[in-house]
Design a protein around this motif. Structure first.
Motif, PDB file in Angstrom:
ATOM      1  N   ASP A   1      39.618  59.300  57.608  1.00  0.00           N
ATOM      2  CA  ASP A   1      40.960  59.135  57.049  1.00  0.00           C
ATOM      3  C   ASP A   1      41.777  58.156  57.875  1.00  0.00           C
ATOM      4  N   ASN A   2      41.698  58.275  59.204  1.00  0.00           N
ATOM      5  CA  ASN A   2      42.441  57.360  60.076  1.00  0.00           C
ATOM      6  C   ASN A   2      41.997  55.917  59.855  1.00  0.00           C
ATOM      7  N   THR A   3      40.704  55.719  59.733  1.00  0.00           N
ATOM      8  CA  THR A   3      40.178  54.374  59.506  1.00  0.00           C
ATOM      9  C   THR A   3      40.693  53.818  58.181  1.00  0.00           C
ATOM     10  N   ALA A   4      40.679  54.658  57.151  1.00  0.00           N
ATOM     11  CA  ALA A   4      41.164  54.215  55.836  1.00  0.00           C
ATOM     12  C   ALA A   4      42.656  53.884  55.891  1.00  0.00           C
ATOM     13  N   TYR A   5      43.433  54.713  56.586  1.00  0.00           N
ATOM     14  CA  TYR A   5      44.865  54.464  56.695  1.00  0.00           C
ATOM     15  C   TYR A   5      45.153  53.189  57.491  1.00  0.00           C
TER      16      TYR A   5
ATOM     17  N   ASN B   1      33.458  70.004  63.915  1.00  0.00           N
ATOM     18  CA  ASN B   1      32.853  68.670  63.918  1.00  0.00           C
ATOM     19  C   ASN B   1      33.051  67.977  62.580  1.00  0.00           C
ATOM     20  N   LEU B   2      32.918  68.746  61.485  1.00  0.00           N
ATOM     21  CA  LEU B   2      33.096  68.151  60.171  1.00  0.00           C
ATOM     22  C   LEU B   2      34.528  67.677  59.971  1.00  0.00           C
ATOM     23  N   SER B   3      35.496  68.487  60.383  1.00  0.00           N
ATOM     24  CA  SER B   3      36.889  68.118  60.167  1.00  0.00           C
ATOM     25  C   SER B   3      37.275  66.930  61.033  1.00  0.00           C
ATOM     26  N   SER B   4      36.755  66.834  62.256  1.00  0.00           N
ATOM     27  CA  SER B   4      37.097  65.682  63.089  1.00  0.00           C
ATOM     28  C   SER B   4      36.476  64.412  62.520  1.00  0.00           C
TER      29      SER B   4
END
Length: 162
Positions: free
Chosen positions: A33-37, A24-27
């Motif tokens: 990260d996806n949002t930032a990218y 859960n933490l990694s997802s």
């Protein structure tokens, strides 16, 4: 026996729970990260659009670009001529002395040490050909670094150049 099975079961439960927690933490971090990218990608696309707009506004007329191309061509030609002149002046002219019973390896190494060839081993291998190996002459030979390996071999063997 029951206590060891119970301990084993508790260990499996704890391992499974920790794996679920870390998944859960990694997802969550992947989503962040996806949002930032995606935000960074949007910013880059805006910058590209802005630069494209500026480029279109500042397009030089064709006369100016032709003059620039002519100047660039002249500059390139001058640099080529200067480089060619420098290469002519970089030619090494040295004398190799070959004595009786000198090895082909020594000849190649001497030519490399004097700067006539970049790889003395290449000259050594070329001189080991039957048409050259038996006919290397004794004496002093003037050689230049702009000569080919074949030309050097012909000078050292006294064979006529073609």
């Amino acid at each position: 026996m029951k206590s060891s099975l119970r301990a084993f079961g508790i260990g499996l439960f704890l391992a499974g729970a920790s794996m679920a927690l870390f998944d859960n933490l990694s997802s969550d971090s992947i989503q962040k990260d996806n949002t930032a990218y995606e935000k960074q990608l949007d910013d880059y696309e805006k910058q590209i659009a802005e630069l494209t707009k500026q480029l279109n506004e500042q397009k030089p007329d064709s006369d100016t670009s032709n003059k620039t191309d002519e100047q660039t061509t002249r500059t390139t030609e001058k640099k080529s001529a200067a480089t060619e002149e420098q290469n002519k002046s970089d030619v090494v002219e040295e004398t190799i002395y070959i004595y009786e019973n000198v090895s082909i390896y020594t000849i190649g190494q001497q030519a490399e040490d004097l700067g006539i060839v970049t790889n003395g081993r290449e000259l050594e291998l070329y001189l080991s050909k039957p048409e050259f190996a038996r006919s290397i002459q004794k004496g002093a030979f003037d050689l230049r670094s702009d000569m080919t390996i074949e030309e050097i071999a012909q000078v050292l063997t006294g064979q006529p150049t073609e």
